[in-house]
Scaffold this motif. Structure first.
Motif, PDB file in Angstrom:
ATOM      1  N   GLU A  43      35.651  -7.500  27.486  1.00 53.90           N
ATOM      2  CA  GLU A  43      36.296  -7.647  28.783  1.00 53.90           C
ATOM      3  C   GLU A  43      35.346  -7.230  29.908  1.00 53.90           C
ATOM      4  OE1 GLU A  43      40.156  -5.771  28.972  1.00 53.90           O
ATOM      5  OE2 GLU A  43      40.430  -6.016  26.819  1.00 53.90           O
ATOM      6  N   LYS A  44      34.651  -6.119  29.690  1.00 49.87           N
ATOM      7  CA  LYS A  44      33.747  -5.583  30.709  1.00 49.87           C
ATOM      8  C   LYS A  44      32.613  -6.545  31.004  1.00 49.87           C
ATOM      9  CE  LYS A  44      31.063  -1.449  31.864  1.00 49.87           C
ATOM     10  NZ  LYS A  44      30.648  -0.093  31.398  1.00 49.87           N
ATOM     11  N   ARG A  45      32.065  -7.159  29.956  1.00 51.68           N
ATOM     12  CA  ARG A  45      30.951  -8.087  30.163  1.00 51.68           C
ATOM     13  C   ARG A  45      31.393  -9.321  30.946  1.00 51.68           C
ATOM     14  NH1 ARG A  45      27.540 -11.318  25.461  1.00 51.68           N
ATOM     15  NH2 ARG A  45      26.117 -12.400  26.877  1.00 51.68           N
ATOM     16  N   ALA A  46      32.549  -9.881  30.600  1.00 54.17           N
ATOM     17  CA  ALA A  46      33.062 -11.047  31.321  1.00 54.17           C
ATOM     18  C   ALA A  46      33.332 -10.707  32.784  1.00 54.17           C
ATOM     19  CB  ALA A  46      34.327 -11.560  30.645  1.00 54.17           C
ATOM     20  N   ALA A  47      33.955  -9.556  33.019  1.00 53.22           N
ATOM     21  CA  ALA A  47      34.263  -9.138  34.389  1.00 53.22           C
ATOM     22  C   ALA A  47      32.981  -8.923  35.193  1.00 53.22           C
ATOM     23  CB  ALA A  47      35.097  -7.864  34.361  1.00 53.22           C
ATOM     24  N   HIS A  48      31.950  -8.391  34.557  1.00 59.69           N
ATOM     25  CA  HIS A  48      30.672  -8.145  35.236  1.00 59.69           C
ATOM     26  C   HIS A  48      30.025  -9.467  35.663  1.00 59.69           C
ATOM     27  CE1 HIS A  48      26.868  -6.199  36.190  1.00 59.69           C
ATOM     28  NE2 HIS A  48      26.255  -7.106  35.442  1.00 59.69           N
ATOM     29  N   ILE A  49      30.090 -10.476  34.806  1.00 62.38           N
ATOM     30  CA  ILE A  49      29.503 -11.782  35.138  1.00 62.38           C
ATOM     31  C   ILE A  49      30.223 -12.404  36.325  1.00 62.38           C
ATOM     32  CG2 ILE A  49      29.239 -14.158  34.298  1.00 62.38           C
ATOM     33  CD1 ILE A  49      28.681 -12.923  31.511  1.00 62.38           C
ATOM     34  N   VAL A  50      31.558 -12.357  36.314  1.00 58.50           N
ATOM     35  CA  VAL A  50      32.328 -12.948  37.406  1.00 58.50           C
ATOM     36  C   VAL A  50      32.102 -12.174  38.706  1.00 58.50           C
ATOM     37  CG1 VAL A  50      34.662 -13.406  38.249  1.00 58.50           C
ATOM     38  CG2 VAL A  50      34.056 -13.937  35.873  1.00 58.50           C
TER      39      VAL A  50
END
Length: 262
Positions: free
Chosen positions: A203-210
């Protein structure tokens, strides 16, 4: 003689990509308006009021057809004080891409270049595309020329990873959900793990990309993507505004759902 008022066919393509093709360059500050079933262009000296709304027989450009929350005559575009003016004559607010709302009875000037307007409805927001050709500027020896300004309508530059995550986040919008919302980060991470089990999606990685994409586009002048741009409570507003921008600039399209196929 070039007509001052011209109909635009349904298949003319999004105004976000530029002015519609034509044999003759348009007069500076010509208004182009496009709805779901076509649109119209109006020269600045035509003395013409363009009316839009859901009842196609009564308006020049149809928007929100079939949605009774949208007024039959939702608004109009007129030339006032040497500028194009939006007047909301309906019950539903009209939203600018920076989240500013024009309520019934209110007016707002339109900027040059591309502006996606949204008639806000409980079912969904209905897009009305507007583009105003740039004013004349001093040219070289050949005299004045018409220059298109850099606008919010330009397709965004996303790398493959950003594209995948954002299509996943925005899939309900791309699938035509009548009341779409961004997926939760847990749902995004689950989908990405299913697609790419060998990669460490969280979740953290996806949120960081967005978040990185929002920051990048905000630096480029796109409004409504940072917490400072949106009144609290923020909720899903930042990602909703990001997805809306990517949709109206045709950066992501329905065909991109193929990225989520195994």
């Amino acid at each position: 003689m070039v007509s001052k008022i011209t109909l635009l066919p349904k298949d003319v393509g999004s105004l976000s990509r530029g002015l519609p093709p034509g044999d003759v360059p348009p007069q500076p500050e010509t208004l182009f308006v496009l709805g779901a079933n076509g649109g119209m262009s109006v020269a600045p000296d035509a003395g013409f009021t363009l009316v839009f709304g859901r009842n196609e027989p009564e308006v020049h450009v149809c928007v929100g057809g079939g949605d009774r929350h949208v007024s039959r005559r939702q608004g109009m575009l007129t030339r006032q004080y040497a500028r194009w003016m939006l007047t909301n004559t309906g019950k539903r607010p009209i939203r600018f891409p920076d989240s500013r709302l024009v309520h019934g009875g209110d007016q707002a000037f339109l900027p040059a270049g591309y502006t996606p307007l949204f008639v806000v409805s409980p079912r969904q927001d209905h897009l009305l595309e507007v583009r105003i050709s740039a004013a004349r500027t001093g040219g070289a020896a050949g005299g004045p020329t018409v220059q298109e300004e850099s606008t919010l309508g330009e397709e965004r530059d996303l790398d493959d990873e950003e594209m995948l995550v954002l299509v996943c986040l925005a899939q309900r919008y791309l699938q035509g959900d009548p009341q779409p919302q961004p997926l939760t980060w847990a749902q995004v991470a689950y989908e990405l793990k299913r697609l790419q089990p060998a990669r460490s999606w969280t979740e953290k990685r996806a949120a960081h990309i967005v978040a990185g994409v929002r920051q990048k586009l905000s630096r480029d002048g796109v409004q409504g993507l940072m917490a400072r741009d949106v009144p609290p409570p923020v909720g899903n507003a930042l990602n909703h505004n990001l997805i809306t921008d990517l949709l109206v600039t045709a950066t992501i399209e329905k065909k991109d759902l193929r990225l989520l196929e195994e």
